[in-house]
Design an enzyme around this catalytic site. Structure first.
Site, PDB file in Angstrom:
ATOM      1  N   ARG A  16      64.914  11.160  40.036  1.00 36.07           N
ATOM      2  CA  ARG A  16      65.768  11.276  41.219  1.00 36.07           C
ATOM      3  C   ARG A  16      65.434  10.242  42.297  1.00 36.07           C
ATOM      4  NH1 ARG A  16      65.923  17.884  41.575  1.00 36.07           N
ATOM      5  NH2 ARG A  16      67.408  18.138  39.866  1.00 36.07           N
ATOM      6  N   LEU A  32      74.845  20.321  46.688  1.00 40.31           N
ATOM      7  CA  LEU A  32      74.305  19.671  45.507  1.00 40.31           C
ATOM      8  C   LEU A  32      75.299  19.623  44.347  1.00 40.31           C
ATOM      9  CD1 LEU A  32      71.485  18.534  44.933  1.00 40.31           C
ATOM     10  CD2 LEU A  32      71.205  20.455  43.404  1.00 40.31           C
ATOM     11  N   GLN A  56      61.937  15.019  48.435  1.00 40.51           N
ATOM     12  CA  GLN A  56      62.921  14.447  47.518  1.00 40.51           C
ATOM     13  C   GLN A  56      64.339  14.448  48.080  1.00 40.51           C
ATOM     14  OE1 GLN A  56      64.185  16.570  43.649  1.00 40.51           O
ATOM     15  NE2 GLN A  56      63.037  14.794  42.953  1.00 40.51           N
ATOM     16  N   ARG A  70      59.640  15.196  42.140  1.00 39.99           N
ATOM     17  CA  ARG A  70      59.830  16.260  41.154  1.00 39.99           C
ATOM     18  C   ARG A  70      60.931  15.897  40.169  1.00 39.99           C
ATOM     19  NH1 ARG A  70      63.403  20.181  40.603  1.00 39.99           N
ATOM     20  NH2 ARG A  70      64.207  20.314  42.728  1.00 39.99           N
ATOM     21  N   PHE A 106      68.296  16.077  30.996  1.00 36.41           N
ATOM     22  CA  PHE A 106      68.142  16.024  32.444  1.00 36.41           C
ATOM     23  C   PHE A 106      67.315  14.796  32.787  1.00 36.41           C
ATOM     24  CE2 PHE A 106      68.675  18.795  36.173  1.00 36.41           C
ATOM     25  CZ  PHE A 106      69.706  19.586  35.725  1.00 36.41           C
ATOM     26  N   HIS A 140      67.877  14.219  46.675  1.00 38.38           N
ATOM     27  CA  HIS A 140      68.619  14.300  45.410  1.00 38.38           C
ATOM     28  C   HIS A 140      69.763  13.296  45.486  1.00 38.38           C
ATOM     29  CE1 HIS A 140      71.091  15.829  42.165  1.00 38.38           C
ATOM     30  NE2 HIS A 140      70.131  16.649  41.810  1.00 38.38           N
ATOM     31  N   HIS A 148      66.563  17.438  49.609  1.00 40.46           N
ATOM     32  CA  HIS A 148      66.657  18.482  48.598  1.00 40.46           C
ATOM     33  C   HIS A 148      65.392  19.299  48.400  1.00 40.46           C
ATOM     34  CE1 HIS A 148      68.182  20.553  45.159  1.00 40.46           C
ATOM     35  NE2 HIS A 148      67.347  19.984  44.312  1.00 40.46           N
ATOM     36  N   GLU A 174      72.317  17.436  38.460  1.00 37.22           N
ATOM     37  CA  GLU A 174      72.011  16.345  37.557  1.00 37.22           C
ATOM     38  C   GLU A 174      72.584  16.620  36.170  1.00 37.22           C
ATOM     39  OE1 GLU A 174      67.997  15.385  38.572  1.00 37.22           O
ATOM     40  OE2 GLU A 174      67.632  14.836  36.499  1.00 37.22           O
TER      41      GLU A 174
END
Lengths: 255, 599
Positions: free
Chosen positions: B282, B248, B236, B405, B116, B238, B363, B251
């Site tokens: 991100r 979404l 954030q 994050r 990730f 994304h 996000h 990832e």
């Protein structure tokens, strides 16, 4: 395009009985979700229209309703799936078999009561592994119940089932799916107790294999098949036996 | 008016709330109050995985996870919290497995893990397999498992009760007020302790991955009762939301080998993050996409780029990288079933055969109610706890996520800190008596709800909401300037004024009055937009998700501090920048010292 929304309305504070409301929406895109159209009606035309929704992409299970006669999540059906051309008519009503509280909102309590009745939780009373790590499970054993882990408790299956319409005491397909998820998990130890619940008069034998549940499931769970496997497990006298044979078959199949 | 009494109240039934409830209920009479049925909570939409250094497929260590978390947060992360997160993650994930969570398995039968963004081995080396997953529905499995265990343990639920106020008596926290959504009646819940686990507030922006119900209720309820919001400028985006819809795309797609391509077919992340490319953090990837779009390299000149996970493309790049692994269409079907379903349903695009059109989507809020490591709300720069008030999950700011994050750390956060909060609450309740309720505890909120119900202005909530979402998307998203944000400040002020003086709704009834409750939620969104913009305007540097075009550099001299935002008596925002970031790991280990962030 233009869409006419025909929506079943009922406000318990004002209406003696339900009625149909009609709302015309212009500038609808073919790939708009029905949920977006309901929002447009609510926001632009009549704020009293009530329905449940949250994630808006088919995962939370809030907006199950009957759309053109079929149970669907409003956020997972697009206008182009319901009609083509300049003008489309869409009919929306609450799910059947549960009491309507207001407009498209039904009383979910009986549904969740059935859910709770099948021990929808993991049971394993052995001590956890001494090394402090996870219990082991083979990929094949994990795959055995994968399909029924997908359930989001939207009630589309149960409220499309004629056996449930006929008698709300029937535990219903969603609860059986939940039971299946644990019965066929080889880490779980309460399969026999769940099969006992499934054997009861309001359990799995009320299913008449009509397949409405499978067609209604927005997560593409093979609900009728899962119910069939639970029936089979009862006939064979428990999941122990079935797992042994199936495990062998699967191991062979996987090569 | 009905009054209930529980020792511990949990507001919100997502992952953090349910984990806290499982633990709090072992030592205190506990109730969970949720405006949704708990299984509708947004935890259920988390896809790719939960980060924990189990090392099931390759060597991994919690210190590496802590390092990635600190670096990913662009060094605004409190380092003591990052270590607690990384160490607690291992136990927490194992506990989830013991509770029955059906993780995918390795050939040896252990929990399967995948790569990730931003997760590396050996303090910033190669990508590491740390995301424990269950296909691309890990959050669904966590939510279901925790709810199931709550049923097993007879946790008390008040489903479809919408909490709208925090009750304080003097300084003490003594409960909450909730609307029974079905009947419309107000209920008072008297308690010794309250935990907010109300999730995020992505609905402040126009394009978002967030549910309609993510309106920042918990943050605003506590803010209006004297608790600050921390680090709200860090929100954030994304990188990979479905074009226009914002849904979404995990990832995990890139973790499995998917790549981002511009209109020329270039894998543009090679230019922005030469080392780990598409698996950079991100914020880095979202900025790269924005810059590509700005340079006119969006697909066919449009406002999107491609995310390509077709076996042909993935295998080509794997071969180029000298990796022996190859993927097939079947493999993608088994690892990313929900993603394929979303694309087929909403776009008519089959990701096994063609690339997906994506754009950054609002996000996750890194900021929130400031807490300590046990979830206790802390209300000033000296980290003074407010006894009886707790927060966990997205609405809280521990702060483990700092300025940005890492993927998979949201799930880790809500399990680790949900658990710690629940445990602490149980202890706290055992050593504390009930403080009496004040007189007429629901009076103020009742007056506000009646004002909205019978408001006779001309502006409907959705109009005001759309205006707010638009200006926030344009001026307070991936890139920001003082000029643009000043425009946002002015717009939000006008909208708040209209909200107070010129609102109208249609539904004046009691039962399931979602018109009323949506309008109340809009008030929360506006407060969050106001605080976010004020915090962002004041922070004159670029760090993590907060990227100022007029202050493009990170400024560690001045800005290694958290932002605390307090509500003033006249509804304004007062900012405090006296709370330093915790650097306790850096004090012992050079590698944790702030340095330039390169991927």
């Amino acid at each position: 395009m233009q869409v006419t929304m025909r929506i079943r309305r009922f406000n318990p504070e004002k209406d003696k009985k339900p009625y149909w409301g009609e709302y015309t929406l212009d500038n609808v895109e073919p790939n708009d979700r029905v949920l977006e159209l309901l929002h447009r009606v609510k926001w632009e035309q009549d704020g009293t229209l009530s329905f449940r929704r949250s994630c808006a992409h088919g995962v939370c299970g809030s907006d199950g309703m009957r759309i053109n006669g079929v149970n669907r999540l409003a956020c997972k059906v697009l206008v182009n799936a319901l009609g083509e051309g300049d003008h489309v008519k869409i009919q929306v009503e609450p799910m059947l078999g549960l009491q309507v509280l207001k407009d498209l909102i039904v009383d979910m309590e009986p549904f969740f009561e059935h859910y709770r009745s099948v021990m929808p939780y993991f049971v394993n009373n052995d001590p956890v592994p001494a090394d402090g790590r996870e219990r082991l499970q083979s990929a094949a054993a994990r795959a055995r119940f994968d399909d029924t882990t997908k359930c989001i408790l939207c009630a589309c299956c149960t409220t499309s089932c004629p056996s449930f319409w006929a008698d709300g005491k029937y535990v219903g397909p969603a609860a059986i799916v939940q039971a299946h998820r644990f019965i066929f998990d080889d880490r779980d130890q309460a399969a026999d107790e769940r099969l006992k619940i499934m054997r009861e008069p309001d359990g799995v034998w009320r299913c008449r294999t009509i397949f409405n549940c499978t067609s209604a499931c927005p997560r593409d769970i093979e609900v009728t098949r899962a119910i069939g496997e639970v029936k089979m497990a009862i006939r064979r006298g428990g999941r122990g036996a079935i797992q042994e044979t199936e495990g062998t078959e699967e191991a062979g199949g996987e090569g | 008016m009905q009054t209930h009494q529980y020792e511990a109240l949990i507001v919100g039934g997502g992952g953090a709330g349910l984990m806290a409830a499982l633990y709090a209920s072992r030592g205190a009479r506990t109730a969970v109050i949720s405006k949704l049925y708990p299984t509708r909570s947004h935890t259920g939409t988390a896809q790719g995985g939960i980060g924990a250094a189990l090392g099931n497929l390759e060597e991994d260590r919690p210190e590496w996870h802590a390092f990635d978390t600190v670096k990913g947060g662009d060094y605004l992360t409190d380092q003591d919290a990052a270590l607690v997160l990384a160490e607690g993650a291992i136990e927490a994930v194992i506990e989830l497995e013991h509770l029955g969570l059906p993780f995918d398995r390795t050939p040896e039968g252990r929990i399967s893990q995948r790569r990730f963004g931003g997760h590396t081995s050996n303090f910033g080396g190669k990508p590491v397999r740390r995301a424990c997953h269950s296909a691309d529905r890990t959050g669904h499995m966590i939510l279901q498992t925790l709810y199931q265990q709550c049923i097993k343990n007879n946790v008390t639920f008040f489903d479809e009760y919408h909490v709208v106020d925090l009750i304080r008596n003097g300084d003490a926290v003594v409960g909450v007020v909730a609307v029974n959504i079905d009947s419309g009646e107000l209920h008072v819940f008297h308690s010794k302790a309250v935990l907010f686990a109300t999730g995020g507030w992505g609905r402040v922006w126009e394009v978002t991955s967030n549910a309609h119900t993510l309106t920042g209720d918990g943050n605003v309820i506590t803010y209006r009762r004297g608790v600050p919001m921390q680090d709200m400028e860090f929100f954030q985006f994304h990188p990979t939301g479905i074009y226009k819809m914002g849904i979404l795309i995990t990832e995990g797609v890139r973790g499995e080998g998917g790549v981002l391509l511009n209109d020329r077919g270039e894998r543009f992340m090679e230019h922005y993050a030469p080392s780990i490319k598409d698996l950079a953090s991100r914020d880095v990837v979202s900025r790269a996409i924005f810059l590509e779009l700005r340079a006119g390299r969006g697909i066919k000149g449009q406002n999107y780029v491609h995310l390509d996970v077709t076996p042909e493309t993935v295998n080509r790049y794997l071969a180029e990288a000298g990796e022996s692994r190859r993927i097939t269409g079947e493999y993608i079907e088994s690892k990313l079933p929900d993603i394929l379903d979303f694309c087929r349903t909403y776009l008519g695009v089959d990701p096994v055969k063609e690339p997906m059109p994506i754009q950054p989507t609002a996000h996750y809020g890194m900021g929130g109610i400031p807490t300590d490591l046990d979830g206790r709300a802390v209300i000033d720069a000296q980290r003074t706890p407010l006894p009886g008030l707790y927060a966990a999950g997205e609405c809280a700011c521990v702060s483990v996520h700092g300025a940005n994050r890492l993927g998979t750390n949201s799930l880790t956060d809500l399990i680790v800190f949900g658990l710690r909060s629940g445990k602490h609450m149980a202890q706290y309740c055992q050593g504390t008596d009930f403080t009496p309720l004040p007189s007429n505890p629901a009076g103020e909120i009742e007056a506000e709800l009646e004002r909205i119900r019978h408001a006779s202005g001309t502006r409907k909530p959705y109009e005001l909401r759309a205006e707010m979402q638009k200006v926030m998307m344009q001026q307070v998203s991936v890139f920001r300037t003082a000029e643009g944000m000043q425009e946002a400040v002015n717009t939000i002020q006008r909208l708040q004024d209209e909200y107070r003086n010129n609102l109208v709704i249609d539904d004046h009834g009691q039962r399931f009055n979602s018109d009323l409750l949506e309008a109340w939620e809009l008030g929360c969104l506006l407060d969050i937009a106001q605080v976010t913009t004020a915090s962002a305007l004041a922070r004159e540097e670029s760090r993590g998700a907060h990227s100022r075009e007029d202050f493009p550099k990170r400024d560690d001299e001045q800005w290694m501090v958290h932002t605390l935002a307090y509500r003033t008596a006249d509804g304004g925002v007062e900012l405090n920048h006296d709370k330093p970031v915790d650097l306790s790991l850096a004090a012992k280990d050079e590698r944790f010292k702030p340095k330039e962030r390169v991927y």
